[in-house]
Design an enzyme around this catalytic site. Structure first.
Site, PDB file in Angstrom:
ATOM      1  N   LEU B 243       0.717  -1.025   0.017  1.00 56.80           N
ATOM      2  CA  LEU B 243       0.111   0.016   0.099  1.00 56.80           C
ATOM      3  C   LEU B 243       0.770   1.196   0.093  1.00 56.80           C
ATOM      4  O   LEU B 243       1.789   1.394   1.013  1.00 56.80           O
ATOM      5  CB  LEU B 243      -0.833  -0.102   1.433  1.00 56.80           C
ATOM      6  CG  LEU B 243      -1.801   1.285   1.536  1.00 56.80           C
ATOM      7  CD1 LEU B 243      -2.869   1.145   0.296  1.00 56.80           C
ATOM      8  CD2 LEU B 243      -2.399   1.243   2.898  1.00 56.80           C
ATOM      9  N   ASP B 244       0.700   1.957  -1.012  1.00 53.39           N
ATOM     10  CA  ASP B 244       1.423   3.365  -1.052  1.00 53.39           C
ATOM     11  C   ASP B 244       2.869   3.201  -1.050  1.00 53.39           C
ATOM     12  O   ASP B 244       3.479   4.200  -0.746  1.00 53.39           O
ATOM     13  CB  ASP B 244       0.983   4.337   0.026  1.00 53.39           C
ATOM     14  CG  ASP B 244      -0.550   4.723  -0.146  1.00 53.39           C
ATOM     15  OD1 ASP B 244      -1.025   4.599  -1.165  1.00 53.39           O
ATOM     16  OD2 ASP B 244      -0.872   5.363   0.827  1.00 53.39           O
ATOM     17  N   GLU B 245       3.434   2.226  -1.401  1.00 52.30           N
ATOM     18  CA  GLU B 245       4.999   1.672  -1.137  1.00 52.30           C
ATOM     19  C   GLU B 245       5.528   1.492  -2.495  1.00 52.30           C
ATOM     20  O   GLU B 245       6.594   0.956  -2.701  1.00 52.30           O
ATOM     21  CB  GLU B 245       5.065   0.709  -0.266  1.00 52.30           C
ATOM     22  CG  GLU B 245       4.587   1.019   1.162  1.00 52.30           C
ATOM     23  CD  GLU B 245       5.662   1.970   1.737  1.00 52.30           C
ATOM     24  OE1 GLU B 245       6.899   1.739   1.747  1.00 52.30           O
ATOM     25  OE2 GLU B 245       5.286   2.965   2.535  1.00 52.30           O
TER      26      GLU B 245
END
Lengths: 299, 299, 299, 299
Positions: B243-245
């Site tokens: 996530l968001d990485e």
């Protein structure tokens, strides 16, 4: 070069001998500005610059920084302060009069990396940081020649976590002897004890790298490199006992790209760190920074 | 207005019908550029722009993006690709020929907040994003009028975490029907399943806010406000199952100060988000972004 | 979408119905702030934000912008203004009370290039420009659909230098009918007559490109390209009869490099122009800009 | 400190003893990259970084900068150069092999203001400017102590426009004795004669302030202040005989506001000047700047 700096500072003090600054924080309510400015007027103080901010207008907090000119301020200052107490009491103020000609006395703490120290010395010689640099304290000898060439005393105090207490005792004694107002951690890299920090509330300025996203813990540049960040940042803040979590004074960033190695990113970081720290110090010595909880108001 | 955009895109395709791009990633070794450029020369392809980067020169990875002009490219393309296989095999390349006149076909996913969608539509109308916007998918009806006014199909698919599977099935069908190359999450605010993400490697671009320090979890702007940050940032990245990485394409920041409320910081964040997302999309459709592990090379 | 904007503006007006702003410029002398803030306190007006600046403290000019909250301001406003006259006379003030709920009424003038118009409309819809956009006037029909979709009247008035007088008569009539406070030249590209300009002092905001060094005259982007500039800028200013030489409100720049064609530089210029113009308009409608000679104070 | 710098430079030279750079400019035509890279491959040179740019692809100009690694480069270099002549002739190239371990030898010219000199010395000590600073020439004695502390020779040559010829003769002799490749005018403030300039084509780097709009002539900061500019800039460029009009290498700006006096603007200008000059010098010594007409390509 140093005589030139001393002369420059003397000239600045003379030019500003009648300039004072009144810094106030208090619960917000109607009539504060009127009361304060009427007081100043009645005491012959002409406002040069007034900044004001109310956080959450209703039931919130009021902040102001007033720079004023007052004839014969050196003599009048004490009287001003005594008589202001009445106004202050009426509004439950935290307040302080500062006098521009009383330069702040700074101690710079530095470790091996010289970039932040050099920037501060540079800006100081350029007349952008109007303060006395009373001494430099370091756990290394590297910067001695540079510092002493400017006729600033240099104290070498080896430090490590096992002798933290003894080291800080020596440092505290020096801070007392030199009547220090402001401690600048110019990449000092040693952790300060809670006692040391508690003794200097909002008087220790630190600089550290910052990233988006953050890389907390060891080897941040290597991890930022591995993640391919496009920005490298730095944050300058007052030191509290929450490590690197004190009130932020200033932040800035620089751009990097895939061609930059972790080493290049460190270099970019140094350029940003020195710029951000110099700005934070400048605003502090101009009394532009008011701390409120874990935030700052920067006028 | 839409006819104008269609005409502009047609003109762009015509003007660039002989322009191709060759994107290569492979283990680094001597002779790659010579082999590739000799191949192009022998196939009558003239290099317009060549960017190259070797990560960790020895034993590392080689990246290149070559824009070239080749007479009668539409007919020659297939032959080029077939014959390039030999060069590619020799150096164990991951490679791809893209043709500028084959515009990428994008689906924009949007939720309630329109700012990123509007920016993309704006840049598209201005001729800065040379792609087909094939459709917009939203879990709200809000943006329908704006999108349909540009003669772009708008699909309303209500979504929440309980019906994620059904929602994605509908979306996947649309992506197939419309032959989508690129999914842009313009503040879509719904989590995608690992299956959905895995089906579109390096083809989903997301935008999210970023701070120094980071505020992970809920209410980031409120917490950034409480901490008194001086910078607000945004990061655009490819979506992976972290996530968001995912690999970062672009980041930028804007300045805020103590006068800015949490609401003001959100507004500032929106301005940065739309700018950063538009840049990331532009670089993607120009084939400037090569993903390597969790990093990007942006030529 | 427009109903949404109207509702948003209504809500803003309601929320701010007791918020006023007092803008003052006068010769500097001791006691001004005290007099003004005492007046406000005695009239039950609580200061929300006060900015003050003294140009050349001794014998110079004093500027202030005070945002205040006053119960029942709609009724009290007139009385405030009448009674303030006495304070104003005492210090020879130029002064003005503005009421936040009296939104400024803007006319946007536009020619063929839509980028600045679109940005203003966008920021307006996003709630970042709290004003009434009363009408759009253009010498082209291009933007009609976009503008009318937001239920803003669109007036097409063909223009060229031979019929400047007649054109301006029509425009002036419209400005009167729509009770316009503010004219925004969003890349209008027509020269205004001295009479037109003189009738709207500090009420016409323009945007134009800027370079370092400057390229005065025709084809600036081509010449900037030939010179290989690395920065492209834009300046927003009030229109005076010195062409493009009025008081500057805001400036900004963007970076270009040798890969950018003159056409790319124009695109980069458009992105900067729209950002700079939107900021200048925002500050104007928030009464943050005070003109003094050929300079501005921006609080 | 100087021993440290010398050691750092020595280490850099050793580490890069097999790294060369090939810089080429020629009329564009198909096959250039293929020919050059095939040549390098056949001579055992592995490409580390290749940048290429074609100005106006058809009938235009081709530029490349190739950084390569070649075993035993010190011995092989001469042979490489001899044999490359054939390739060069085929494409009518202007070309040059540079060897990273042959550090450029710079002379810094400075007048009274030290900020640009100090920045260069600082970046040099920090390992960001990998060059030999062979000497400093000044028409004032001010910087002698700072320069000599770094064991760099300092030559005081009083200068004024009446003795320009004699002054330049002395300077030219020093440049010859010290085998200077690069002259950096770090705010030297003296005009150079056309003969002096002609003798050092694209080898003299200057820095000067820049504004939008420009203020040509005397007292630019005072006029920028009077005009209320919001940005202060600086431009670094190669010196040609068009005063301050040579090919631009780098530009940047900083923000100012109405609170900044003309003196504050000068300080802001100095901060920008030193940053811009340091970047321009860095790119020059890394052979990243190719001059073409009155423009630069900066790879």
């Amino acid at each position: 070069m140093s005589n030139f700096v001393q002369e420059q500072l003397r000239e600045y003090r003379n030019k500003n001998e009648n300039i004072g600054r009144l810094i106030i924080k208090c619960p917000d309510q109607p009539g504060i500005v009127a009361a304060v400015t009427t007081f100043l007027k009645e005491h012959n103080a002409n406002i040069v610059e007034l900044s004001q901010y109310s956080m959450n207008p209703e039931g919130g907090t009021f902040f102001t920084r007033i720079e004023f000119e007052c004839p014969d301020l050196k003599k009048q200052g004490e009287k001003l302060e005594q008589e202001f107490q009445e106004v202050a009491d009426q509004f439950s103020m935290e307040w302080k009069f500062n006098y521009v000609s009383d330069l702040k006395r700074a101690a710079i703490f530095v470790s091996k990396e010289p970039h932040c120290l050099l920037e501060l010395l540079w800006e100081w010689q350029s007349g952008d940081l109007m303060m006395d640099i009373a001494l430099v304290i370091s756990n290394h000898e590297d910067a001695r020649a540079t510092v002493e060439a400017l006729q600033i005393p240099y104290y070498y105090i080896p430090a490590n976590k096992d002798i933290r207490k003894e080291v800080e005792e020596k440092q505290l004694k020096l801070l007392q002897v030199f009547e220090i107002d402001l401690i600048i951690l110019a990449r000092y890299m040693q952790i300060l004890t809670p006692d040391f920090v508690a003794a200097h509330p909002n008087r220790i300025i630190n600089i550290h790298h910052s990233f988006l996203p953050a890389f907390i813990g060891a080897r941040p540049y290597e991890r930022a490199y591995d993640r391919g960040v496009k920005l490298i940042g730095a944050t300058s803040h007052y030191v509290t006992n929450d490590l690197d979590e004190g009130p932020i004074i200033e932040q800035d960033i620089g751009r990097v790209n895939h061609r930059d190695s972790a080493e290049d990113m460190k270099k970019a970081g140094r350029t940003i760190e020195r710029r951000v720290l110099a700005r934070a110090v400048k605003w502090h010595i101009e009394d532009r920074v008011i701390v409120h909880g874990n935030k700052t108001v920067v006028f």
